[in-house]
Design a protein around this motif. Sequence first.
Motif, PDB file in Angstrom:
ATOM      1  N   MET A   1       0.844  -1.188   0.000  1.00 33.71           N
ATOM      2  CA  MET A   1       0.000   0.000   0.000  1.00 33.71           C
ATOM      3  C   MET A   1       0.886   1.247   0.000  1.00 33.71           C
ATOM      4  N   SER A   2       0.489   2.227  -0.752  1.00 36.78           N
ATOM      5  CA  SER A   2       1.281   3.460  -0.846  1.00 36.78           C
ATOM      6  C   SER A   2       1.079   4.326   0.398  1.00 36.78           C
ATOM      7  N   ASP A   3       2.106   5.095   0.724  1.00 39.90           N
ATOM      8  CA  ASP A   3       2.029   5.972   1.888  1.00 39.90           C
ATOM      9  C   ASP A   3       1.145   7.167   1.573  1.00 39.90           C
ATOM     10  N   ILE A   4       0.345   7.547   2.544  1.00 38.17           N
ATOM     11  CA  ILE A   4      -0.556   8.688   2.409  1.00 38.17           C
ATOM     12  C   ILE A   4      -0.079   9.787   3.354  1.00 38.17           C
ATOM     13  N   ILE A   5      -0.079  11.003   2.859  1.00 42.02           N
ATOM     14  CA  ILE A   5       0.245  12.152   3.709  1.00 42.02           C
ATOM     15  C   ILE A   5      -1.013  13.011   3.804  1.00 42.02           C
ATOM     16  N   THR A   6      -1.386  13.353   5.029  1.00 43.49           N
ATOM     17  CA  THR A   6      -2.608  14.134   5.250  1.00 43.49           C
ATOM     18  C   THR A   6      -2.265  15.614   5.412  1.00 43.49           C
ATOM     19  N   LEU A   7      -3.285  16.422   5.351  1.00 39.33           N
ATOM     20  CA  LEU A   7      -3.101  17.864   5.538  1.00 39.33           C
ATOM     21  C   LEU A   7      -2.578  18.153   6.941  1.00 39.33           C
ATOM     22  N   LYS A   8      -3.065  17.405   7.920  1.00 37.78           N
ATOM     23  CA  LYS A   8      -2.621  17.604   9.302  1.00 37.78           C
ATOM     24  C   LYS A   8      -1.105  17.391   9.414  1.00 37.78           C
ATOM     25  N   THR A   9      -0.608  16.334   8.810  1.00 35.90           N
ATOM     26  CA  THR A   9       0.828  16.046   8.836  1.00 35.90           C
ATOM     27  C   THR A   9       1.609  17.141   8.135  1.00 35.90           C
ATOM     28  N   LEU A  10       1.113  17.568   6.998  1.00 40.96           N
ATOM     29  CA  LEU A  10       1.774  18.617   6.223  1.00 40.96           C
ATOM     30  C   LEU A  10       1.820  19.928   7.015  1.00 40.96           C
ATOM     31  N   CYS A  11       0.734  20.250   7.693  1.00 40.57           N
ATOM     32  CA  CYS A  11       0.686  21.478   8.499  1.00 40.57           C
ATOM     33  C   CYS A  11       1.663  21.421   9.669  1.00 40.57           C
ATOM     34  N   GLU A  12       1.791  20.248  10.284  1.00 40.03           N
ATOM     35  CA  GLU A  12       2.750  20.096  11.376  1.00 40.03           C
ATOM     36  C   GLU A  12       4.179  20.268  10.877  1.00 40.03           C
ATOM     37  N   GLU A  13       4.476  19.706   9.705  1.00 37.99           N
ATOM     38  CA  GLU A  13       5.815  19.835   9.114  1.00 37.99           C
ATOM     39  C   GLU A  13       6.144  21.287   8.792  1.00 37.99           C
ATOM     40  N   LEU A  14       5.182  21.986   8.180  1.00 40.62           N
ATOM     41  CA  LEU A  14       5.423  23.355   7.717  1.00 40.62           C
ATOM     42  C   LEU A  14       5.093  24.409   8.780  1.00 40.62           C
ATOM     43  N   LYS A  15       4.572  23.953   9.927  1.00 35.63           N
ATOM     44  CA  LYS A  15       4.220  24.845  11.049  1.00 35.63           C
ATOM     45  C   LYS A  15       3.252  25.951  10.630  1.00 35.63           C
ATOM     46  N   ILE A  16       2.126  25.505  10.016  1.00 33.63           N
ATOM     47  CA  ILE A  16       1.086  26.449   9.615  1.00 33.63           C
ATOM     48  C   ILE A  16      -0.258  25.992  10.184  1.00 33.63           C
ATOM     49  N   ASP A  17      -1.207  26.904  10.239  1.00 36.25           N
ATOM     50  CA  ASP A  17      -2.534  26.630  10.751  1.00 36.25           C
ATOM     51  C   ASP A  17      -3.343  25.835   9.716  1.00 36.25           C
ATOM     52  N   PRO A  18      -3.927  24.704  10.111  1.00 35.03           N
ATOM     53  CA  PRO A  18      -4.698  23.895   9.144  1.00 35.03           C
ATOM     54  C   PRO A  18      -5.848  24.653   8.488  1.00 35.03           C
TER      55      PRO A  18
END
Length: 65
Positions: A1-18
């Motif tokens: 199965m391919s890895d999925i990246i969610t908006l929540k994870t992306l926001c935590e990485e980039l330190k922005i408000d969801p």
Amino acid sequence: MSDIITLKTLCEELKIDPREAREKLRAAVSDAKANPELAKARKPRTPWQWVKGSAAEKAARSILS
């Protein structure tokens, strides 16, 4: 199965408000000519998520950063 990246994870990485991130992504998806990969990957009424390493994920990262 391919890895999925969610908006929540992306926001935590980039330190922005969801909430702000969703606003930016909605605006970007509405302009399908400028962001074809992101618009193609978006399904209405589903969570914001992408396959890790996909063109749509790279487009989302560039819009949010």
